[in-house]
Write an enzyme that holds these catalytic residues in place. Structure first.
Site, PDB file in Angstrom:
ATOM      1  N   HIS A  71       0.525  -1.573  -0.125  1.00 14.54           N
ATOM      2  CA  HIS A  71      -0.105   0.318  -0.137  1.00 14.54           C
ATOM      3  C   HIS A  71       0.912   1.100   0.139  1.00 14.54           C
ATOM      4  CE1 HIS A  71      -4.182  -1.833   0.775  1.00 14.54           C
ATOM      5  NE2 HIS A  71      -3.458  -3.233   0.826  1.00 14.54           N
ATOM      6  N   ASP A  76       3.365   9.643  -0.509  1.00 13.09           N
ATOM      7  CA  ASP A  76       2.594   8.867  -0.477  1.00 13.09           C
ATOM      8  C   ASP A  76       2.819   7.783  -1.391  1.00 13.09           C
ATOM      9  OD1 ASP A  76      -0.169   8.259   0.885  1.00 13.09           O
ATOM     10  OD2 ASP A  76      -1.015  10.542   1.143  1.00 13.09           O
TER      11      ASP A  76
HETATM   12  C1  GDG Z   1      -2.306   3.996   3.135  1.00  6.75           C
HETATM   13  C2  GDG Z   1      -1.576   4.958   2.587  1.00  6.75           C
HETATM   14  C3  GDG Z   1      -2.634   4.121   0.081  1.00  6.75           C
HETATM   15  C4  GDG Z   1      -9.305   9.836   7.381  1.00  6.75           C
HETATM   16  N1  GDG Z   1      -9.936   9.915   8.801  1.00  6.75           N
HETATM   17  C5  GDG Z   1     -11.027   9.846   8.717  1.00  6.75           C
HETATM   18  C6  GDG Z   1     -11.106   8.679   7.286  1.00  6.75           C
HETATM   19  N2  GDG Z   1     -10.030   8.499   6.615  1.00  6.75           N
HETATM   20  C7  GDG Z   1     -10.230   7.554   5.911  1.00  6.75           C
HETATM   21  C8  GDG Z   1      -9.707   8.114   3.870  1.00  6.75           C
HETATM   22  C9  GDG Z   1      -9.588   7.660   3.493  1.00  6.75           C
HETATM   23  C10 GDG Z   1      -8.209   7.240   4.794  1.00  6.75           C
HETATM   24  O1  GDG Z   1      -8.885   7.143   5.229  1.00  6.75           O
HETATM   25  C11 GDG Z   1      -6.915   7.325   3.867  1.00  6.75           C
HETATM   26  O2  GDG Z   1      -6.691   6.848   3.068  1.00  6.75           O
HETATM   27  P1  GDG Z   1      -5.043   7.158   2.204  1.00  6.75           P
HETATM   28  O3  GDG Z   1      -5.092   6.660   1.239  1.00  6.75           O
HETATM   29  O4  GDG Z   1      -5.241   9.000   2.559  1.00  6.75           O
HETATM   30  O5  GDG Z   1      -4.059   6.990   3.448  1.00  6.75           O
HETATM   31  P2  GDG Z   1      -3.450   6.052   4.398  1.00  6.75           P
HETATM   32  O6  GDG Z   1      -3.986   5.980   5.623  1.00  6.75           O
HETATM   33  O7  GDG Z   1      -2.021   6.983   4.826  1.00  6.75           O
HETATM   34  O8  GDG Z   1      -3.167   5.218   3.450  1.00  6.75           O
HETATM   35  C12 GDG Z   1      -1.540   5.329   1.097  1.00  6.75           C
HETATM   36  C13 GDG Z   1      -3.777   3.892   1.450  1.00  6.75           C
HETATM   37  O9  GDG Z   1      -2.688   2.929   1.944  1.00  6.75           O
HETATM   38  C14 GDG Z   1      -4.620   2.974  -0.026  1.00  6.75           C
HETATM   39  O10 GDG Z   1      -3.898   2.175  -0.357  1.00  6.75           O
HETATM   40  O11 GDG Z   1      -3.266   4.943  -0.793  1.00  6.75           O
HETATM   41  O12 GDG Z   1      -0.904   5.814   0.254  1.00  6.75           O
HETATM   42  O13 GDG Z   1      -0.341   5.299   2.440  1.00  6.75           O
HETATM   43  O14 GDG Z   1     -10.100   6.627   2.616  1.00  6.75           O
HETATM   44  O15 GDG Z   1     -11.241   9.090   3.634  1.00  6.75           O
HETATM   45  N3  GDG Z   1     -12.248   7.992   7.477  1.00  6.75           N
HETATM   46  C15 GDG Z   1     -13.309   8.512   8.376  1.00  6.75           C
HETATM   47  N4  GDG Z   1     -13.536   9.433   9.208  1.00  6.75           N
HETATM   48  C16 GDG Z   1     -12.399   9.724   9.077  1.00  6.75           C
HETATM   49  O16 GDG Z   1     -12.251  10.355  10.601  1.00  6.75           O
HETATM   50  N5  GDG Z   1     -14.787   7.626   8.296  1.00  6.75           N
END
Ligand code: GDG
Length: 469
Positions: free
Chosen positions: A163, A375
Site C-alpha cells: 500500500h 504517499d
Molecule cells: C495507506 C497509504 C494508500 C481519514 N480520516 C477519516 C477517514 N479517513 C479515511 C480517508 C481515506 C483513508 O482513511 C486514508 O487513506 P489514504 O490513502 O489517504 O492514506 P493512508 O491511511 O496513509 O493509507 C496510502 C492507502 O494505504 C491505500 O492503499 O493510498 O498511500 O499510505 O479513505 O477518507 N475516514 C473516516 N473518518 C475519518 O476521520 N470515516
C-alpha cells in the site's frame, strides 16, 4: 474436529474491524475504508477468511463471522506491538519507504520480532488455506510472510500488495534486513505495487542486492535458483467510487455540507485537508503555504477558510508526537494572527469522523489540498473527486501515487513553497469553466478504475503469474 478451510485467505496487519463499546457492551464494528469494501466484494464470491491483529495486545479472541467474512484474530503480545509494529514496521520500514522524511532507526530486537510475527501469520494462513487456495497478503508489515508460507504450503498461490511506496535501492539498502525482506517477498507468485516506479524499484533491488543468490531478473519477473518465479507489476488501488458518489448525493450529506459552510460564515473559498496525522502527509508544508498567503494579503481570512482534519495516528511514537506539536503550533499561530472572534482561519480537527461527515466535507470544499511529501496512493484525493460536483479543484502533490492517475489536478511540489502557493491560488481563482473539464476527467478516471476493478485485476494477475517451475 479438523479446522474449516477457505479458498481465499486475506492477511493484513489489522482485522477489518475494531472493538468498540456500544450500550455498555463491547462489540466489533467494521472499520471504515475502501480496502474492506473491496475485499468484501471478492470474498463473498469465494468463501474467504481474513487473518489479522485485533488491535488489542494479549490473547487473541476466538475466530468469528462478520458481514459474511470469517475473521481469524492473530495474537500479538505487548512487546510484539512495540517491536514488530511500532519498532520495525513504523520506526524502520515506514521512514525508509517514504524517502527518509524522518530518520529511520534499526534495532536487532525489532527485526527478530518482525520475523516471529510474520512466521505466526504464515502458520495461521497455512492452517486456514484449502488445497490450492489463494492467499493475499497486504502491506509492509508482512513482507517476510510469503516465504514462510511457501515453505509450509507450496500448493497455495501467494500474492502480496504494497500500500505504500517501494523505495529506490539506494535507500532500501540501508535496511539491515534488506536481503531477508527481498527473499520474503520472493516467496510470493505476484507482487502488486501502487505505481510502475515502485515495481521497478523492487526489481532493481533484486537485481542489485541478490545477484550472489543466483536470482535473475528478466523484464518484470524474478527467478530464484530453485526455479520459482515472482512477477512484480503496478496495480494502483482505488476507492468504492459509486458508493462515495451516492453517499455525497444524499439529502442528508448535501444539507450537512451547506450547514458546514454556514457555520464558517459562508466563505467565498473553503479549503480542505484530510489526513492521518503523519509526517509523510505534508501538513506542515500546506499550512506554511497558506500562512504566507494570508500574511502577504494574497488571501484574506475573512473570505477564505481552511478545515484541516488530522486523524490521530501512531501516537506513541516520538516522530508522531513531534509532527502533532508542529502542526498545532502552526495552526495556533495562524489563528492568533488572522482569526476573528468566532471565526478561525483554520478549523483544526484532531479526531475521526463518520463516513457521512467526511463526505459532507468533500461536498462542501471548493479546493481540496493534498500535499504529501511521499504517499503510496492517497485515497482522499480520489474520494474528493468522487464526491464533489464539477465546480471543485484538487491541489495534489506530485509525490502521491494518485498524481500518476489524476493528471488534471493542480499538481505541485510541496517542498517548493513558492510554487505551491501559486498553485493553491490558481486552484482558488480558477473559473467554473476551467474547473469542470478537469473534475469530469478525474471523475471518469476513478469511475473506470474503482476498488472493485483493482481487486479483480490483482486476483487475475495473481492467477496468471508464472509461479512454480
Ligand atoms: C495507506 C497509504 C494508500 C481519514 N480520516 C477519516 C477517514 N479517513 C479515511 C480517508 C481515506 C483513508 O482513511 C486514508 O487513506 P489514504 O490513502 O489517504 O492514506 P493512508 O491511511 O496513509 O493509507 C496510502 C492507502 O494505504 C491505500 O492503499 O493510498 O498511500 O499510505 O479513505 O477518507 N475516514 C473516516 N473518518 C475519518 O476521520 N470515516
Amino acid at each position: 474436529m479438523p479446522q474449516e478451510t477457505f479458498d481465499l485467505v486475506v492477511a493484513a496487519n489489522r482485522l477489518p474491524v475494531d472493538r468498540v463499546r456500544e450500550g455498555g457492551r463491547s462489540v466489533w464494528r467494521r472499520s471504515p475504508g475502501g480496502l474492506v469494501t473491496a475485499m468484501e466484494s471478492v470474498m463473498n464470491d469465494r468463501d474467504g477468511a481474513w487473518i489479522g491483529w485485533s488491535g488489542v495486545a494479549g490473547k487473541a479472541p476466538a475466530p468469528f463471522e462478520q458481514d459474511g467474512m470469517h475473521l481469524h484474530p492473530v495474537a500479538l503480545s505487548a512487546e510484539e506491538v512495540r517491536d514488530y509494529y511500532e519498532g520495525f514496521s513504523n520506526g524502520s520500514l515506514w521512514p525508509i519507504y517514504h524517502d527518509v522524511i524522518v530518520p529511520a532507526s534499526f534495532k536487532r530486537r525489532w527485526q527478530a520480532a518482525y520475523e516471529q510475527v510474520n512466521r505466526r501469520f504464515a502458520e495461521v494462513a497455512a492452517g486456514l488455506a484449502a488445497p490450492g487456495a489463494t492467499v493475499w497478503v497486504h502491506d509492509y508489515q508482512l513482507q517476510r510472510m510469503p516465504q514462510f508460507l511457501r515453505e509450509l504450503r507450496p500448493d497455495v498461490r501467494i500474492g502480496w500488495f504494497n500500500h505504500i511506496p517501494f523505495p529506490p535501492v539506494e535507500l532500501f539498502m540501508q535496511l539491515p534486513a534488506r536481503d531477508a525482506l527481498l527473499q520474503g517477498l520472493l516467496g510470493a507468485d505476484f507482487l502488486g505495487f501502487q505505481r510502475r516506479a515502485d515495481a521497478q524499484n523492487f526489481l532493481r533491488a533484486c537485481r542489485q542486492l541478490l545477484a550472489d543468490e543466483q536470482v535473475s531478473v528478466r523484464g518484470d519477473v524474478v527467478r530464484m535458483a530453485n526455479g520459482h518465479e515472482t512477477r512484480a507489476a503496478a496495480v494502483p488501488i482505488s476507492i468504492d467510487t459509486a458508493a462515495m458518489t451516492e453517499l455525497a448525493a444524499t439529502t442528508a450529506v448535501q444539507d450537512r455540507a451547506a450547514e458546514i459552510r454556514r457555520q464558517l460564515g459562508n466563505p467565498t473559498h473553503l479549503l480542505l485537508g484530510v489526513d492521518r496525522l503523519d509526517y509523510t502527509k505534508g501538513i506542515r508544508h500546506r499550512l506554511k503555504a497558506i500562512e504566507e498567503l494570508l500574511r502577504e494579503g494574497q488571501l484574506a481570512a475573512t473570505d477564505t477558510k481552511l478545515i484541516q482534519v488530522a486523524t490521530p495516528s501512531r501516537e506513541r511514537l516520538a516522530a508522531y508526537q513531534q509532527i502533532r506539536d508542529d502542526v498545532e503550533l502552526t495552526v495556533g499561530r495562524i489563528n492568533g494572527d488572522h482569526a476573528h472572534i468566532g471565526a478561525p482561519a483554520v478549523t483544526y480537527l484532531h479526531r475521526s469522523f463518520p463516513r457521512e461527515e467526511m463526505a459532507a466535507l468533500f461536498v462542501a470544499a471548493d479546493v481540496m489540498v493534498v500535499t504529501p511529501l511521499r504517499d503510496g496512493m492517497n485515497l482522499v484525493a480520489k474520494e474528493y473527486v468522487a464526491a464533489h460536483d464539477d465546480d471543485g479543484a484538487l491541489v495534489l502533490s506530485e509525490f502521491a501515487g494518485a498524481a500518476t492517475e489524476l493528471k488534471q489536478a493542480y499538481l505541485c511540489n510541496p517542498h517548493d513553497i513558492a510554487r505551491t502557493k501559486q498553485t493553491i491560488l490558481r486552484a482558488i481563482e480558477a473559473t467554473a469553466f476551467e474547473r469542470a473539464p478537469r473534475m469530469r476527467a478525474m471523475r471518469r478516471q476513478v469511475q473506470r478504475h474503482d476498488v472493485q476493478h483493482w481487486a479483480a485485476r490483482f486476483l487475475a494477475d495473481l492467477a496468471a503469474a508464472p509461479g512454480q517451475p
